[in-house]
Design a protein around this motif. Structure first.
Motif, mmCIF file in Angstrom:
data_model
loop_
_atom_site.group_PDB
_atom_site.id
_atom_site.type_symbol
_atom_site.label_atom_id
_atom_site.label_comp_id
_atom_site.label_asym_id
_atom_site.label_seq_id
_atom_site.Cartn_x
_atom_site.Cartn_y
_atom_site.Cartn_z
ATOM 1 N N UNK A 63 0.839 -1.197 0.000
ATOM 2 C CA UNK A 63 0.000 0.000 0.000
ATOM 3 C C UNK A 63 0.874 1.247 0.000
ATOM 4 N N UNK A 64 1.920 1.231 0.833
ATOM 5 C CA UNK A 64 2.806 2.389 0.934
ATOM 6 C C UNK A 64 3.514 2.659 -0.380
ATOM 7 N N UNK A 65 3.935 1.608 -1.066
ATOM 8 C CA UNK A 65 4.603 1.777 -2.358
ATOM 9 C C UNK A 65 3.676 2.468 -3.359
ATOM 10 N N UNK A 66 2.426 2.012 -3.401
ATOM 11 C CA UNK A 66 1.462 2.598 -4.327
ATOM 12 C C UNK A 66 1.196 4.069 -3.990
ATOM 13 N N UNK A 67 0.942 4.334 -2.718
ATOM 14 C CA UNK A 67 0.641 5.701 -2.308
ATOM 15 C C UNK A 67 1.839 6.622 -2.520
ATOM 16 N N UNK A 68 3.015 6.145 -2.125
ATOM 17 C CA UNK A 68 4.220 6.973 -2.225
ATOM 18 C C UNK A 68 4.521 7.345 -3.672
ATOM 19 N N UNK A 69 4.386 6.380 -4.564
ATOM 20 C CA UNK A 69 4.665 6.651 -5.979
ATOM 21 C C UNK A 69 3.719 7.723 -6.515
ATOM 22 N N UNK A 70 2.428 7.574 -6.240
ATOM 23 C CA UNK A 70 1.449 8.532 -6.754
ATOM 24 C C UNK A 70 1.607 9.910 -6.118
ATOM 25 N N UNK A 71 1.940 9.931 -4.845
ATOM 26 C CA UNK A 71 2.131 11.219 -4.167
ATOM 27 C C UNK A 71 3.357 11.930 -4.722
ATOM 28 N N UNK A 72 4.441 11.186 -4.913
ATOM 29 C CA UNK A 72 5.662 11.795 -5.481
ATOM 30 C C UNK A 72 5.407 12.305 -6.897
ATOM 31 N N UNK A 73 4.636 11.537 -7.664
ATOM 32 C CA UNK A 73 4.317 11.948 -9.033
ATOM 33 C C UNK A 73 3.490 13.231 -9.023
ATOM 34 N N UNK A 74 2.484 13.291 -8.149
ATOM 35 C CA UNK A 74 1.655 14.498 -8.055
ATOM 36 C C UNK A 74 2.475 15.696 -7.592
ATOM 37 N N UNK A 75 3.354 15.467 -6.627
ATOM 38 C CA UNK A 75 4.205 16.565 -6.144
ATOM 39 C C UNK A 75 5.135 17.068 -7.240
ATOM 40 N N UNK A 76 5.585 16.161 -8.096
ATOM 41 C CA UNK A 76 6.430 16.572 -9.224
ATOM 42 C C UNK A 76 5.640 17.458 -10.184
ATOM 43 N N UNK A 77 4.390 17.095 -10.414
ATOM 44 C CA UNK A 77 3.556 17.873 -11.328
ATOM 45 C C UNK A 77 3.299 19.279 -10.789
ATOM 46 N N UNK A 78 3.210 19.419 -9.464
ATOM 47 C CA UNK A 78 2.929 20.744 -8.874
ATOM 48 C C UNK A 78 4.018 21.754 -9.199
ATOM 49 N N UNK A 79 5.190 21.278 -9.590
ATOM 50 C CA UNK A 79 6.282 22.204 -9.931
ATOM 51 C C UNK A 79 6.401 22.435 -11.432
ATOM 52 N N UNK A 80 5.544 21.786 -12.214
ATOM 53 C CA UNK A 80 5.620 21.911 -13.677
ATOM 54 C C UNK A 80 5.171 23.302 -14.131
#
Length: 223
Positions: A63-80
């Motif tokens: 569960x943590x792997x799934x959540x962490x990946x998606x959260x990191x991806x979303x956080x990356x997009x916030x800087x686009x």
């Protein structure tokens, strides 16, 4: 007569000796069985605790792997730059098109099935899924602080956390999802919230339900 008396005495001693031996054997046997039972029970408990811990760790890691990946991806997009430029110029159709493409491309590599963007100033909520079910209709609704179903948005805006999670039913898409909410900040200004959605039934099937007998995973609300 003396011999008979001696024989009787020996027989009596032998009988008492046998009875004593039986009693000692019974006591020792009972103690041994008790100790063996306790030892076996201790091993069973220890192995059960180890199994439960390993199983729980395995589930939580997935569960943590799934959540962490998606959260990191979303956080990356916030800087686009694409996102930041569009948030300050929402009516620009070309910037919107590029941003929607970015969100669709990001969802395709994520471990989620949908994305959303919610703007603080206009309170517009944009959404689409992997099937592009809302193509051309991504601007799905206008959020309202008076609506309890939109409470997640205003909670995320007020929250000091880098992300928020919630499980909610959204009437506009008629689905219950696990939502990963990431605030968009630029130059200390809060511009909105973006994130991904994971179908709740699929999430439960993939990460919560267990086929292993004697073990059941559950979701607890910390509040």
């Amino acid at each position: 007569e003396d011999e008979k008396g001696l024989g009787s005495m020996l027989m009596g001693l032998r009988g008492r000796s046998i009875a004593l031996s039986v009693a000692v054997f019974f006591i020792v046997g009972t103690i041994s069985l008790f100790l063996i039972h306790q030892f076996t029970r201790s091993i069973a408990i220890s192995m059960g605790e180890k199994y439960a811990l390993e199983h729980a760790t395995h589930h939580s890691s997935r569960i943590l792997d799934m959540l962490s990946f998606n959260i990191r991806l979303a956080q990356k997009i916030t800087t686009a730059e694409l996102l930041l430029e569009w948030l300050s110029d929402e009516d620009n159709s070309e910037k919107r098109r590029k941003l929607l493409k970015l969100m669709n491309d990001s969802t395709a590599i994520s471990k989620a099935d949908s994305w959303f963007v919610a703007l603080k100033e206009s309170e517009h909520f944009y959404y689409d899924d992997l099937s592009r079910s809302f193509k051309g209709k991504e601007e799905l609704k206008k959020l309202s602080i008076a609506s309890s179903s939109d409470a997640w948005f205003y909670h995320t805006l007020r929250s000091a956390s880098d992300f928020n999670l919630n499980i909610d039913y959204d009437a506009s898409i008629e689905k219950t999802k696990l939502w990963l909410n990431v605030p968009v900040r630029h130059a200390s200004e809060l511009l909105g919230v973006i994130g991904f959605g994971v179908d709740y039934t699929s999430f439960v099937d993939a990460y919560i339900r267990s086929a292993n007998k004697g073990f059941q995973a559950i979701i607890l609300n910390p509040q």
